[in-house]
Design a protein around this motif. Structure first.
Motif, mmCIF file in Angstrom:
data_model
loop_
_atom_site.group_PDB
_atom_site.id
_atom_site.type_symbol
_atom_site.label_atom_id
_atom_site.label_comp_id
_atom_site.label_asym_id
_atom_site.label_seq_id
_atom_site.Cartn_x
_atom_site.Cartn_y
_atom_site.Cartn_z
ATOM 1 N N GLN A 1 -0.632 2.907 5.934
ATOM 2 C CA GLN A 1 -1.525 3.792 5.180
ATOM 3 C C GLN A 1 -2.867 3.920 5.905
ATOM 4 O OE1 GLN A 1 -1.700 3.416 0.929
ATOM 5 N NE2 GLN A 1 -3.704 4.395 0.806
ATOM 6 N N TRP A 2 -3.350 2.830 6.479
ATOM 7 C CA TRP A 2 -4.555 2.925 7.309
ATOM 8 C C TRP A 2 -4.331 3.902 8.460
ATOM 9 C CZ3 TRP A 2 -5.663 -3.033 7.588
ATOM 10 C CH2 TRP A 2 -6.567 -3.369 6.572
ATOM 11 N N GLU B 1 -9.495 3.025 3.044
ATOM 12 C CA GLU B 1 -9.269 1.967 2.076
ATOM 13 C C GLU B 1 -7.851 2.059 1.530
ATOM 14 O OE1 GLU B 1 -12.206 2.264 -0.961
ATOM 15 O OE2 GLU B 1 -13.860 1.642 0.332
ATOM 16 N N VAL B 2 -7.267 0.895 1.234
ATOM 17 C CA VAL B 2 -5.922 0.827 0.671
ATOM 18 C C VAL B 2 -5.953 -0.105 -0.534
ATOM 19 C CG1 VAL B 2 -3.503 0.235 1.075
ATOM 20 C CG2 VAL B 2 -4.869 1.215 2.929
ATOM 21 N N SER B 3 -5.318 0.314 -1.623
ATOM 22 C CA SER B 3 -5.238 -0.514 -2.826
ATOM 23 C C SER B 3 -4.014 -1.421 -2.744
ATOM 24 C CB SER B 3 -5.160 0.370 -4.075
ATOM 25 O OG SER B 3 -4.978 -0.420 -5.233
ATOM 26 N N TYR B 4 -4.208 -2.721 -2.834
ATOM 27 C CA TYR B 4 -3.100 -3.678 -2.755
ATOM 28 C C TYR B 4 -2.040 -3.453 -3.829
ATOM 29 C CZ TYR B 4 -0.607 -7.991 -3.813
ATOM 30 O OH TYR B 4 0.365 -8.901 -4.132
ATOM 31 N N TYR C 1 4.681 5.503 7.130
ATOM 32 C CA TYR C 1 4.017 5.485 5.829
ATOM 33 C C TYR C 1 5.002 5.799 4.707
ATOM 34 C CZ TYR C 1 1.446 7.313 1.854
ATOM 35 O OH TYR C 1 1.008 7.564 0.581
ATOM 36 N N ASP D 1 -4.369 7.501 7.327
ATOM 37 C CA ASP D 1 -5.715 8.014 7.076
ATOM 38 C C ASP D 1 -6.478 8.263 8.368
ATOM 39 O OD1 ASP D 1 -5.090 7.785 4.429
ATOM 40 O OD2 ASP D 1 -6.230 5.945 4.076
ATOM 41 N N CYS E 1 2.998 -2.016 5.084
ATOM 42 C CA CYS E 1 2.652 -0.830 4.296
ATOM 43 C C CYS E 1 1.154 -0.537 4.361
ATOM 44 C CB CYS E 1 3.092 -1.027 2.848
ATOM 45 S SG CYS E 1 4.878 -1.219 2.621
ATOM 46 N N ILE E 2 0.339 -1.579 4.293
ATOM 47 C CA ILE E 2 -1.108 -1.393 4.378
ATOM 48 C C ILE E 2 -1.490 -0.813 5.738
ATOM 49 C CG2 ILE E 2 -3.325 -2.591 4.403
ATOM 50 C CD1 ILE E 2 -2.164 -4.560 2.368
ATOM 51 N N THR F 1 -0.739 -0.917 -4.937
ATOM 52 C CA THR F 1 0.182 0.151 -4.563
ATOM 53 C C THR F 1 1.429 -0.400 -3.895
ATOM 54 O OG1 THR F 1 -1.692 1.651 -4.229
ATOM 55 C CG2 THR F 1 0.411 2.303 -3.267
ATOM 56 N N TYR F 2 1.289 -1.503 -3.171
ATOM 57 C CA TYR F 2 2.422 -2.082 -2.450
ATOM 58 C C TYR F 2 2.765 -3.497 -2.902
ATOM 59 C CZ TYR F 2 1.068 1.748 0.605
ATOM 60 O OH TYR F 2 0.743 2.991 1.099
#
Length: 209
Positions: A131-132, A84-87, A162, A135, A127-128, A89-90
Motif C-alpha cells: 500500500q505504501w 499512511e496505512v491503517s493496520y 496491492y 501511494d 500488505c503494508i 485494514t490488514y
C-alpha cells in the motif's frame, strides 16, 4: 445439510468474533508494532527514497524523499510524500484465526494460535509495504513519477501486489492457517457434508402373503 458439526462451528466462530473484535481493536496499537516495524525496515533497505518510518497509534507512516506537488497558501508547492496505512485494514485476520481455532478447538489450539499470529506478521507487513508502494508509485502523480523514473511495468507489479494483499492475502491467509492447524476437524466437516447429502435408501414395503 444438517446443522450439527458445521452449525456448531459457525455459531462458536461468530461468538468468538464478537468477543475478540473489541479486544483486538483495543490492542491494535500494540499488535500493529511488529508488522509496521518489519514493513518500514524492508522499505528502508530496498528503496533509497524511503527515508524513515514511524507509528502513530494504528497508522504506519512512511517518510519519503519523493517530491509531489501540493497546494499551498500561495499556489502549488513541492513537498515530500508521506503515505499512511491503517493496520486494522490488514490485521483483522488475527481475530479470524483465533475465532476459528477456538470454535474447532484442536489440540494445543492456543499454541497454534501463537504460531499463526507470528506467521501473519510478515504477511501483514507485505500488505503494508505494497500500500505504501501504491501511494508512492501510482498516486504520486507526474512529479512523483518524474522523481522515481520507474519503467511502466513497475506500476503493474505494484498494483498486482496491492490487490493481492488486500483482496486475497489478508482474508484468505488466516483461513489457510486454520485448515493446516486443524485437518482432523476439516475432514470431519467434509464427512458430515458427504453423509448429509447422501440419499437415504428406499424403504422396503412388506409383502402380504
Amino acid at each position: 445439510m444438517r446443522a450439527t458439526l458445521i452449525g456448531r462451528f459457525l455459531l462458536l466462530a461468530i461468538l468468538g468474533l464478537m468477543v475478540l473484535l473489541p479486544l483486538w481493536y483495543w490492542a491494535s496499537p500494540w499488535l500493529a508494532t511488529p508488522p509496521i516495524w518489519l514493513a518500514g525496515t524492508v522499505m528502508k533497505l530496498l528503496f533509497p527514497w524511503a527515508e524513515s518510518f514511524d507509528q502513530k497509534g494504528v497508522m504506519a507512516v512512511l517518510h519519503t524523499l519523493v517530491q509531489v506537488r501540493m497546494k499551498g497558501p500561495q499556489g502549488d508547492v513541492l513537498g515530500e510524500l508521506t503515505p499512511e496505512v491503517s493496520y486494522p485494514t490488514y490485521g483483522y485476520g488475527l481475530v479470524l484465526l483465533w475465532a476459528m481455532l477456538i470454535a474447532s478447538h484442536p489440540p494445543r489450539w492456543w499454541l497454534k494460535g501463537l504460531i499463526g499470529s507470528l506467521v501473519l506478521i510478515p504477511l501483514q507487513a507485505f500488505c503494508i509495504c505494497f500500500q505504501w508502494l501504491r501511494d508512492v508509485v501510482i498516486y504520486s502523480g507526474p512529479s512523483g513519477a518524474a522523481y522515481l523514473n520507474y519503467p511502466s511495468w513497475v506500476n503493474e507489479v505494484v498494483v498486482y501486489g496491492y490487490q493481492f494483499g488486500f483482496l486475497m492475502l489478508s482474508p484468505v491467509a488466516p483461513i489457510v492457517l486454520w485448515l493446516l492447524f486443524d485437518k482432523r476437524f476439516v475432514a470431519a466437516l467434509w464427512l458430515e457434508a458427504a453423509l448429509s447429502d447422501k440419499p437415504e435408501p428406499a424403504r422396503q414395503t412388506a409383502r402380504m402373503d
